[in-house]
Design a protein around this motif. Structure first.
Motif, PDB file in Angstrom:
ATOM      1  N   ASN A  33      18.354 -14.860 -18.122  1.00  0.00           N
ATOM      2  CA  ASN A  33      18.582 -16.250 -17.710  1.00  0.00           C
ATOM      3  C   ASN A  33      19.980 -16.441 -17.136  1.00  0.00           C
ATOM      4  O   ASN A  33      20.186 -17.193 -16.182  1.00  0.00           O
ATOM      5  N   GLU A  34      20.954 -15.743 -17.717  1.00  0.00           N
ATOM      6  CA  GLU A  34      22.330 -15.831 -17.233  1.00  0.00           C
ATOM      7  C   GLU A  34      22.421 -15.296 -15.801  1.00  0.00           C
ATOM      8  O   GLU A  34      23.105 -15.877 -14.952  1.00  0.00           O
ATOM      9  N   ILE A  35      21.703 -14.207 -15.535  1.00  0.00           N
ATOM     10  CA  ILE A  35      21.690 -13.626 -14.194  1.00  0.00           C
ATOM     11  C   ILE A  35      21.018 -14.582 -13.214  1.00  0.00           C
ATOM     12  O   ILE A  35      21.543 -14.848 -12.125  1.00  0.00           O
ATOM     13  N   THR A 202      25.780  -7.629   0.658  1.00  0.00           N
ATOM     14  CA  THR A 202      24.962  -6.776  -0.212  1.00  0.00           C
ATOM     15  C   THR A 202      24.179  -5.712   0.544  1.00  0.00           C
ATOM     16  O   THR A 202      23.559  -4.854  -0.074  1.00  0.00           O
ATOM     17  N   GLY A 203      24.197  -5.767   1.886  1.00  0.00           N
ATOM     18  CA  GLY A 203      23.494  -4.753   2.658  1.00  0.00           C
ATOM     19  C   GLY A 203      22.035  -4.610   2.245  1.00  0.00           C
ATOM     20  O   GLY A 203      21.349  -5.605   1.972  1.00  0.00           O
ATOM     21  N   ASP A 204      21.564  -3.373   2.183  1.00  0.00           N
ATOM     22  CA  ASP A 204      20.164  -3.109   1.825  1.00  0.00           C
ATOM     23  C   ASP A 204      19.933  -3.191   0.317  1.00  0.00           C
ATOM     24  O   ASP A 204      18.785  -3.164  -0.138  1.00  0.00           O
ATOM     25  N   ILE A 205      21.017  -3.266  -0.467  1.00  0.00           N
ATOM     26  CA  ILE A 205      20.881  -3.303  -1.926  1.00  0.00           C
ATOM     27  C   ILE A 205      20.221  -4.600  -2.380  1.00  0.00           C
ATOM     28  O   ILE A 205      19.375  -4.627  -3.266  1.00  0.00           O
ATOM     29  N   GLY A 206      20.620  -5.724  -1.758  1.00  0.00           N
ATOM     30  CA  GLY A 206      20.066  -7.018  -2.136  1.00  0.00           C
ATOM     31  C   GLY A 206      20.892  -7.709  -3.200  1.00  0.00           C
ATOM     32  O   GLY A 206      21.388  -7.058  -4.132  1.00  0.00           O
ATOM     33  N   TYR A 207      21.054  -9.016  -3.055  1.00  0.00           N
ATOM     34  CA  TYR A 207      21.863  -9.782  -4.003  1.00  0.00           C
ATOM     35  C   TYR A 207      21.231  -9.838  -5.385  1.00  0.00           C
ATOM     36  O   TYR A 207      21.894 -10.113  -6.380  1.00  0.00           O
ATOM     37  N   ASN A 208      19.919  -9.581  -5.467  1.00  0.00           N
ATOM     38  CA  ASN A 208      19.216  -9.652  -6.755  1.00  0.00           C
ATOM     39  C   ASN A 208      19.099  -8.296  -7.432  1.00  0.00           C
ATOM     40  O   ASN A 208      18.304  -8.129  -8.360  1.00  0.00           O
ATOM     41  N   CYS A 209      19.901  -7.334  -7.008  1.00  0.00           N
ATOM     42  CA  CYS A 209      19.860  -6.000  -7.611  1.00  0.00           C
ATOM     43  C   CYS A 209      20.053  -6.028  -9.125  1.00  0.00           C
ATOM     44  O   CYS A 209      19.316  -5.351  -9.854  1.00  0.00           O
ATOM     45  N   PRO A 210      21.033  -6.806  -9.668  1.00  0.00           N
ATOM     46  CA  PRO A 210      21.195  -6.835 -11.129  1.00  0.00           C
ATOM     47  C   PRO A 210      19.942  -7.337 -11.860  1.00  0.00           C
ATOM     48  O   PRO A 210      19.645  -6.897 -12.984  1.00  0.00           O
ATOM     49  N   ILE A 211      19.207  -8.258 -11.237  1.00  0.00           N
ATOM     50  CA  ILE A 211      17.971  -8.752 -11.838  1.00  0.00           C
ATOM     51  C   ILE A 211      16.940  -7.632 -11.899  1.00  0.00           C
ATOM     52  O   ILE A 211      16.271  -7.415 -12.926  1.00  0.00           O
ATOM     53  N   LYS A 212      16.792  -6.921 -10.792  1.00  0.00           N
ATOM     54  CA  LYS A 212      15.811  -5.833 -10.747  1.00  0.00           C
ATOM     55  C   LYS A 212      16.140  -4.763 -11.782  1.00  0.00           C
ATOM     56  O   LYS A 212      15.236  -4.203 -12.412  1.00  0.00           O
ATOM     57  N   ARG A 213      17.430  -4.492 -11.957  1.00  0.00           N
ATOM     58  CA  ARG A 213      17.819  -3.459 -12.925  1.00  0.00           C
ATOM     59  C   ARG A 213      17.417  -3.864 -14.344  1.00  0.00           C
ATOM     60  O   ARG A 213      16.934  -3.042 -15.118  1.00  0.00           O
ATOM     61  N   VAL A 214      17.607  -5.150 -14.666  1.00  0.00           N
ATOM     62  CA  VAL A 214      17.245  -5.628 -15.997  1.00  0.00           C
ATOM     63  C   VAL A 214      15.732  -5.675 -16.175  1.00  0.00           C
ATOM     64  O   VAL A 214      15.186  -5.214 -17.185  1.00  0.00           O
ATOM     65  N   LEU A 215      15.028  -6.204 -15.183  1.00  0.00           N
ATOM     66  CA  LEU A 215      13.580  -6.373 -15.304  1.00  0.00           C
ATOM     67  C   LEU A 215      12.844  -5.037 -15.338  1.00  0.00           C
ATOM     68  O   LEU A 215      11.847  -4.887 -16.037  1.00  0.00           O
ATOM     69  N   PHE A 216      13.350  -4.067 -14.559  1.00  0.00           N
ATOM     70  CA  PHE A 216      12.683  -2.768 -14.487  1.00  0.00           C
ATOM     71  C   PHE A 216      13.323  -1.712 -15.379  1.00  0.00           C
ATOM     72  O   PHE A 216      12.894  -0.560 -15.401  1.00  0.00           O
ATOM     73  N   SER A 217      14.379  -2.130 -16.089  1.00  0.00           N
ATOM     74  CA  SER A 217      15.044  -1.239 -17.056  1.00  0.00           C
ATOM     75  C   SER A 217      15.393   0.114 -16.448  1.00  0.00           C
ATOM     76  O   SER A 217      15.136   1.174 -17.036  1.00  0.00           O
ATOM     77  N   ASP A 218      15.986   0.091 -15.253  1.00  0.00           N
ATOM     78  CA  ASP A 218      16.386   1.348 -14.627  1.00  0.00           C
ATOM     79  C   ASP A 218      17.910   1.433 -14.554  1.00  0.00           C
ATOM     80  O   ASP A 218      18.618   0.577 -15.083  1.00  0.00           O
ATOM     81  N   GLY A 259      34.699   3.831  -0.364  1.00  0.00           N
ATOM     82  CA  GLY A 259      33.580   3.611   0.540  1.00  0.00           C
ATOM     83  C   GLY A 259      32.403   2.867  -0.053  1.00  0.00           C
ATOM     84  O   GLY A 259      31.382   2.676   0.611  1.00  0.00           O
ATOM     85  N   LEU A 260      32.503   2.429  -1.324  1.00  0.00           N
ATOM     86  CA  LEU A 260      31.422   1.690  -1.972  1.00  0.00           C
ATOM     87  C   LEU A 260      31.933   0.329  -2.446  1.00  0.00           C
ATOM     88  O   LEU A 260      33.070   0.225  -2.910  1.00  0.00           O
ATOM     89  N   CYS A 261      31.081  -0.696  -2.351  1.00  0.00           N
ATOM     90  CA  CYS A 261      31.480  -2.057  -2.709  1.00  0.00           C
ATOM     91  C   CYS A 261      30.575  -2.620  -3.802  1.00  0.00           C
ATOM     92  O   CYS A 261      29.357  -2.422  -3.785  1.00  0.00           O
ATOM     93  N   LYS A 262      31.182  -3.328  -4.727  1.00  0.00           N
ATOM     94  CA  LYS A 262      30.437  -3.925  -5.837  1.00  0.00           C
ATOM     95  C   LYS A 262      29.685  -5.170  -5.379  1.00  0.00           C
ATOM     96  O   LYS A 262      30.151  -5.915  -4.527  1.00  0.00           O
ATOM     97  N   THR A 263      28.545  -5.404  -5.974  1.00  0.00           N
ATOM     98  CA  THR A 263      27.795  -6.635  -5.740  1.00  0.00           C
ATOM     99  C   THR A 263      27.604  -7.422  -7.033  1.00  0.00           C
ATOM    100  O   THR A 263      26.876  -8.406  -7.071  1.00  0.00           O
ATOM    101  N   GLU A 264      28.278  -6.980  -8.108  1.00  0.00           N
ATOM    102  CA  GLU A 264      28.132  -7.621  -9.402  1.00  0.00           C
ATOM    103  C   GLU A 264      29.428  -7.508 -10.191  1.00  0.00           C
ATOM    104  O   GLU A 264      30.316  -6.709  -9.866  1.00  0.00           O
ATOM    105  N   SER A 265      29.526  -8.299 -11.231  1.00  0.00           N
ATOM    106  CA  SER A 265      30.648  -8.234 -12.160  1.00  0.00           C
ATOM    107  C   SER A 265      30.113  -8.416 -13.568  1.00  0.00           C
ATOM    108  O   SER A 265      29.476  -9.435 -13.871  1.00  0.00           O
ATOM    109  N   LEU A 266      30.328  -7.427 -14.410  1.00  0.00           N
ATOM    110  CA  LEU A 266      29.816  -7.449 -15.789  1.00  0.00           C
ATOM    111  C   LEU A 266      28.318  -7.707 -15.824  1.00  0.00           C
ATOM    112  O   LEU A 266      27.800  -8.420 -16.686  1.00  0.00           O
ATOM    113  N   GLY A 267      27.614  -7.138 -14.858  1.00  0.00           N
ATOM    114  CA  GLY A 267      26.161  -7.265 -14.827  1.00  0.00           C
ATOM    115  C   GLY A 267      25.645  -8.522 -14.182  1.00  0.00           C
ATOM    116  O   GLY A 267      24.423  -8.715 -14.075  1.00  0.00           O
TER     117      GLY A 267
END
Length: 296
Positions: A33-35, A202-218, A259-267
């Motif tokens: 919910n926080e995400i 966010t390029g091809d990663i997508g702004y919702n990447c942190p959500i996908k990581r949590v939902l799919f547990s990867d 050469g890499l950029c973050k799209t999140e902070s503390l998840g």
């Protein structure tokens, strides 16, 4: 008929239950919910980011907000608008929260006397020209201590300029000349000027990447390759800042490394879409870029 009434009754019960349970938010964890909530917290609650139809309006009273400290005029497009929470989170030399005056318009770089458009649109080129023609009057009326200019700076070496009511393709050299002339005009008003580079997105990663990581547990990293489309703009400002007194700030130095950029902070996501920061993302830059960093 009875079945139809049963279906309608069931739907009503579900809707009413959802209203009293915050949309069944308890079906997600606190972290999920926080995400979700962080993504939908944008930076235009005051509706200060004008559309083309609003080009004739000047600086609105509701678009002057914040504390009683240093007066900062924020000009540019939506990529300037999404910096407002960053600027509000700063403390000036007296420890006060700055006062922000926001004069922004969608897809409109803050370039004076230049009727151009990113897209081939006569209407947009006209609206952007009208909006920017009011900039010097806004500066005179508001009398800021600092002007912060930011935008989605051109990412192509070609753009469209309105000439004699016709759109013509011009190259980047024309933009660079108008950008320099704009800086000279604004600096001549006696105001401290800060130009802020666009952020990586966010390029091809997508702004919702942190959500996908949590939902799919990867274990996806949610890192994006640093874009190189702004190399010319960095080079331009490095050159111009040697002969014009202003400060250039590259926020990608905060979120990018090797050469890499973050799209999140503390998840939590920094973006609300592919290119615009959410409130959390905007505020987070104040943890790394101070008021002194901004103006020196």
């Amino acid at each position: 008929m009875k079945f139809f009434l049963f279906v309608i009754f069931s739907l009503v019960i579900i809707i009413i239950s959802g209203l009293f349970t915050d949309g069944y938010s308890n079906r997600f964890t606190k972290k999920e919910n926080e995400i979700f909530n962080s993504i939908y917290q944008g930076t235009n609650e005051r509706n200060c980011l004008a559309a083309d139809r609003d080009a004739t309006r000047g600086l609105l009273e509701r678009c002057i907000y914040g504390g009683n400290g240093t007066k900062i005029l924020l000009i540019g497009d939506s990529h300037a608008n999404h910096l407002n929470q960053f600027l509000l989170s700063l403390k000036d030399n007296n420890g006060s929260q700055p006062q922000i005056a926001e004069f922004t318009q969608g897809a409109c770089n803050p370039i004076l006397d230049f009727s151009y458009s990113i897209s081939p649109s006569i209407e947009h080129a006209t609206a952007c020209f009208i909006k920017n023609s009011k900039t010097m009057n806004v500066i005179s009326t508001y009398n800021p201590d600092i002007i912060v200019m930011s935008a989605r700076w051109p990412r192509s070496n070609k753009m469209h300029q309105l000439i004699d009511n016709q759109l013509e393709v011009v190259d980047l050299k024309k933009f660079e000349l108008k950008f320099e002339q704009t800086l000279l005009s604004i600096v001549a008003s006696g105001v401290k000027v800060v130009v802020v580079n666009d952020i990586a997105g966010t390029g091809d990663i997508g702004y919702n990447c942190p959500i996908k990581r949590v939902l799919f547990s990867d274990s996806r990293t949610c890192l994006v390759d640093k874009p190189n489309y702004d190399d010319w703009f960095i080079s331009l400002n490095n050159r111009l800042s040697k002969k014009i007194t202003y400060n250039f700030v590259d926020l990608n130095k905060v979120i990018c490394n090797n050469g890499l950029c973050k799209t999140e902070s503390l998840g939590l996501p920094l973006y609300k879409d592919e290119g615009h920061l959410n409130q959390l993302g905007s505020q987070s830059f104040a943890n790394f870029v101070s008021y002194k960093d901004l103006i020196n």
